[in-house]
Design an enzyme around this catalytic site. Structure first.
Site, PDB file in Angstrom:
ATOM      1  CG  ASP A 416      -1.757   1.201   1.427  1.00 55.62           C
ATOM      2  OD1 ASP A 416      -2.392   1.381   0.497  1.00 55.62           O
ATOM      3  OD2 ASP A 416      -1.593   2.043   2.323  1.00 55.62           O
ATOM      4  CD  GLU A 469      -2.473   2.391  -3.344  1.00 59.47           C
ATOM      5  OE1 GLU A 469      -3.477   3.059  -3.442  1.00 59.47           O
ATOM      6  OE2 GLU A 469      -1.792   2.235  -2.274  1.00 59.47           O
TER       7      GLU A 469
END
Length: 743
Positions: A416, A469
Site C-alpha cells: 500500500d 500500489e
C-alpha cells in the site's frame, strides 16, 4: 549489626529491586555461587508469599527453605552442601494456595549471536522466531521466551495475568550491545495476556503491546496474547509446487479484492462477522464459480479502528481477532489453495498509527520512526513513517513480510501507498521536507529497502507475486533490481484507472471528445508490468459505486458497465476488481455492513454478475488474453481513432498456435449494422461473448454467434467482415475452428 537483608543483598540492591529500579536482575536473582564457590545462594522476589522452598526438578526433593528477607516478598537462602548449579523450582505458599514456580532467573540467555547480528544489520528474515513470545524448551523445561527491542529503556518487564500485571515481578535481561531484552518464563499458559512495561530514561513508565505479538486482544483492549502451541497441518503441496512453476506475468491473473468484515455478514441484523470457517464455506466457492484466479485480502494485521479498514495496523504480526485465530486463517488460505485459488495480502509498510500502546516512541525515543516530523510524520493520515535507514526497523518489516509468506502461505503481497515511501516531499509543501544526501526528493533508504525486500522474497518464496500500489511515474517499479528497478512483479495502473473511470462518467454524447481516455494507456502499457485495478478506493468517500458514476437510465448504466468490463478484460495487464462491483452494487461501499446481496434478486444485477463470470472463464481459457500481456506482440489496434462512434476495436494475440481474439467495444447507445472490422485470420469466426446478449440483460443485438471472414483487406488485415455492433456493448470474436496463417 547485620540484618537478614544485607546478609543476602548488597549496596541497597534489595531496595532498588523492590522499587523496580534494579535492571541487572540476573546478577542478583536466581541461583549464584557463594562463599568463594563453596556454596550456592538462591534469591527470589515473590509478593504476598508466606514461605518459599527450593525443590530439585531432577528428583523432586526439597533442598532448602528460603529465609523471608522482608514483608515485601524478598526471599533468599544459602544451600551449603551444594556447589554445582542445578535445575529447581520454587514451592511457594500463598495465603490461599500453594504454587510450584520454575524460577526464570536460573536460565541463561536463549538468544543466538547470528540472529542478533542479522537483526541489527537489517537482513533478518525470521526475527519473529526470537522476538515476541515464542514457545521454547531449554534444559528440558518448556516455557515462553519473551524478547523485545528497546535499546533506550532503563528497564523492561513482562507483565501479564500470570503475574497480576506486577512490573517488578519479571524484569527482563538487558543486552546492552544490541538493545534487546529477554526472559524465559515457564509456568505461562497458552492464551495468557501480556504486555511489556518500560521505564523510560526520564523515569516515566509505559506499557506497550508486543510489536511482534502473533495474537492480540480485541479493541478497546490491547494486550498481546501468548499463542497456542498447536499449528495448522498444511495440505497445499500441489498448489505450492504449481505456484513455483508458474510464470505469473504470462498467466491469467484476475484478483477479487475483499474486505472480510463486509463481504457478507451474519446475525439477525448483520452485526456479526463471518469467521474463517464461514469464509471457507461461502467465499471460496463463490470466487471459484465467478472465475477469479486470486483473492486479494485488504489488511488483516490487528488494527483497533474499524474505519481504517486495516490500513493503520498496530499488531503487524497478529492476524486480527475479528474472523478467528491464526490457525483459522491458515485453514482458510489452505482451502483457497486446494480450490486452486491464490491469495494475496494487502501489506502496510509505509506508515503506522500513533496509538499509544503501539510503536510510537516505543522506548521513550523515536525508535521505529524518524525524530524529525519532516521525515517521520505522514501529513495525509497523521501517522508515522518507518525509519528505513535503521537496520532493526528493516529487519522488523522484512521479517514480517516473510512471516506472512512462510507461516501463512500467502501467494504474494500488495504494498500500500508505495508512492509515499518513494518521495520525501510526498504531500508536503516546500520547507516541510528534508532532501536526501544528494539534495534530491527520493527517499533513498525506502528505495533500498523495497529493492532488498523484493529480491529476498522472490528468492525465498518461488512463485510469489509482489504488487505495488504506486501512482506516480517513478521509473522501473517492475524492473529487476539488477537493472536499478524496485523489483516488483506488478504495478497497479492508476493512470488507466483514473482515465477510464473519468470516461465512464461522461455522457455518451460527449465521449467522442474524450476518446483518448481509453486509448492513451496503450501508449505506456509496456513500460511496466501493469495490473488494471478497480479497487475499494474508487467506490468510497463520496465517489459512489461504479453504477452511480455512469450517466443515463438503468438500462444504459448496466450496459455501459458490462462494456467497460469487457474493455478492461481485453486490455493488456492483470486484473483486480473490488467486491460488489461484479454484480453492480448500487450504493458505495460501507465497511460497517454487508454487500447488498439482495440485489441479485433482480435480473440486471444477475446479468452483470454472469457477464463478469463468463469474462473470467474466457480469460482463463484463452492464452491470447494473458500470455503476452507485457509484450507488444500481444496487442494490436484495429481502430483506435473512431472517436465519432466511440467504438474501439483491437486484437489480442497469444503465442504460435493460440487463437487470437478480436474485441469490439461500443460506448454509445447507437446500434451499428454492416460495420466492417479487420480480422487476423481467414475462415469462420465465433462470437465468444456479447455483452448485449439477453442472458446478460441486453437487447440481444449481435451476430447470432457467427461471423464469416471475407478476403477484403481492412484495418491493416487481409481479411474482414461486416458485423452488427450492439449499443453500449462489447463483442469478443475468435476463430471458430482451427487456425490458418495469421496476417
Amino acid at each position: 549489626m547485620m540484618t537478614q537483608a544485607n546478609a543476602y543483598f548488597y549496596d541497597g540492591a534489595d531496595v532498588a529491586l523492590l522499587n523496580g529500579q534494579y535492571t541487572d536482575v540476573f546478577s542478583l536473582l536466581g541461583m549464584h555461587s557463594a562463599n568463594e564457590g563453596k556454596a550456592l545462594i538462591v534469591r527470589c522476589f515473590l509478593r504476598n508469599a508466606l514461605s518459599v522452598d527450593v525443590i530439585s526438578i531432577k528428583d523432586g526433593r526439597k533442598v532448602a527453605s528460603l529465609d523471608k528477607v522482608n514483608e515485601q516478598g524478598l526471599f533468599a537462602g544459602t544451600l551449603g552442601r551444594r556447589v554445582k548449579p542445578f535445575l529447581y523450582l520454587l514451592r511457594v505458599e500463598y495465603p490461599l494456595c500453594q504454587l510450584d514456580i520454575v524460577d526464570p532467573y536460573q536460565f541463561d540467555s536463549l538468544l543466538n549471536s547470528d540472529d542478533i547480528y542479522l537483526f541489527g544489520e537489517g537482513s533478518a528474515e525470521r526475527a519473529y522466531e526470537f522476538l515476541g513470545a515464542n514457545w521454547r524448551q531449554t534444559q528440558g523445561v518448556e516455557g515462553v521466551h519473551f524478547c523485545v527491542w528497546a535499546p533506550n529503556a532503563k528497564r523492561v518487564s513482562v507483565v501479564g495475568d500470570f503475574n497480576h500485571w506486577d512490573d517488578t515481578r519479571h524484569v527482563m535481561r538487558q543486552h546492552l550491545a544490541n538493545g534487546l531484552w529477554e526472559l524465559f518464563l515457564p509456568n505461562v499458559v497458552e492464551g495468557a495476556h501480556y504486555k511489556f512495561d518500560l521505564v523510560y530514561q526520564n523515569g516515566e513508565r509505559h506499557t506497550k503491546s508486543d510489536p511482534m505479538a502473533t495474537q492480540m486482544e480485541c479493541a478497546p483492549h490491547n494486550a498481546s496474547i501468548v499463542p497456542p502451541k498447536a499449528h495448522h497441518s498444511w495440505n497445499d503441496t500441489a498448489w505450492m509446487s504449481k505456484r513455483a512453476a508458474t510464470a505469473w506475468h504470462k498467466a491469467p491473473m484476475s484478483a477479487y479484492e475483499v474486505h472480510l468484515g463486509s463481504w457478507r455478514r451474519k446475525g439477525e441484523q448483520g452485526e456479526q462477522y463471518l469467521d474463517y470457517q464461514d469464509l471457507i464455506e461461502q467465499l471460496i466457492p463463490y470466487v471459484k464459480e465467478q472465475g477469479f484466479t486470486h483473492i486479494e485480502l485488504m489488511p488483516i494485521s490487528e488494527f483497533p479502528f474499524d474505519g481504517s479498514w486495516g490500513y493503520q495496523p498496530v499488531g503487524l504480526y497478529a492476524p486480527t481477532h475479528r474472523f478467528g485465530d491464526a490457525n483459522g486463517l491458515k485453514a482458510f488460505v489452505d482451502a483457497c489453495h486446494q480450490a486452486g485459488i491464490g491469495i494475496i495480502l494487502d501489506w502496510v509498510s509505509a506508515h503506522f498509527p500513533k496509538d499509544p500502546h503501539g510503536l510510537v516512541r516505543f522506548d521513550g525515543t523515536c525508535l521505529y520512526e524518524h525524530e524529525d516530523p519532516r521525515k517521520g510524520t505522514h501529513p495525509d493520515w497523521d501517522t508515522l513513517i518507518y525509519n528505513y535507514d535503521r537496520g532493526e526497523v528493516r529487519s522488523f518489516l522484512l521479517s514480517n513480510a516473510c512471516y506472512w509468506l512462510r507461516e501463512f502461505h500467502f501467494d504474494g503481497l500488495r504494498l500500500d501507498a508505495v508512492s509515499s515511501m518513494l518521495y520525501l516531499d510526498y504531500s508536503r509543501e516546500p520547507g516541510q521536507w528534508l532532501p536526501n544526501a544528494y539534495g534530491g526528493r527520493e527517499n533513498l533508504e525506502a528505495i533500498s529497502f523495497l529493492q532488498i525486500l523484493n529480491q529476498r522474497l522472490y528468492q525465498a518464496f518461488p512463485g510469489v507475486c509482489m504488487i505495488a500500489e504506486e501512482s506516480t511515474a517513478f521509473a522501473g517499479v517492475t524492473k529487476p533490481t539488477d537493472q536499478q528497478g524496485l523489483g516488483f512483479g506488478f504495478k497497479w495502473n492508476m493512470g488507466w484507472m483514473n482515465d477510464s473511470l473519468s470516461y465512464l462518467g461522461r455522457d455518451p454524447l460527449y465521449r467522442q471528445f474524450h476518446h483518448h481516455q481509453l486509448t492513451f494507456s496503450l501508449m505506456y502499457a509496456y513500460t511496466e508490468q501493469f495490473m488494471l485495478s478497480v479497487s475499494h478506493d474508487e467506490v468510497v468517500h463520496g465517489k459512489g459505486s461504479l453504477l452511480h458514476k455512469i450517466p443515463g437510465d438503468d438500462w444504459q448504466k448496466f450496459a455501459t458497465l458490462r462494456a467497460y468490463y469487457g474493455f478492461m478484460w481485453g486490455h493488456p495487464g492483470k486484473k483486480l476488481l473490488f467486491m460488489g462491483c461484479e454484480f453492480g452494487q448500487r450504493n458505495e461501499w460501507n465497511h460497517n455492513q454487508s454487500l447488498d446481496w439482495h440485489l441479485l434478486a433482480y435480473e440486471p444485477h444477475q446479468g452483470v454478475q454472469r457477464w463478469l463470470k463468463d469474462l473470467n472463464h474466457l480469460y482463463q481459457a484463452m492464452p491470447a488474453l494473458s500470455v503476452q500481456d507485457y509484450e507488444g506482440a500481444g496487442f494490436s489496434w484495429l481502430d483506435c481513432e473512431n472517436s465519432r462512434d466511440s467504438i474501439f476495436t483491437f486484437v489480442r494475440y497469444g503465442l504460435a498456435g493460440d487463437a487470437p481474439l478480436v474485441f469490439v467495444i461500443n460506448m454509445t447507445p447507437q446500434l451499428h449494422t454492416g460495420f466492417r472490422i479487420g480480422l487476423p485470420l481467414a475462415g469462420d469466426y465465433r462470437e465468444y461473448l456479447n455483452s448485449d446478449s439477453q442472458i446478460y440483460g441486453g437487447s440481444n443485438q449481435g451476430n447470432a454467434g457467427t461471423v464469416v471472414a471475407e478476403s477484403l483487406p481492412w484495418q491493416g488485415m487481409a481479411q474482414s467482415a461486416l458485423i452488427t455492433v450492439p449499443p453500449l456493448g462489447c463483442l469478443v470474436i475468435g476463430p471458430a475452428t482451427g487456425l490458418a496463417e495469421a496476417n
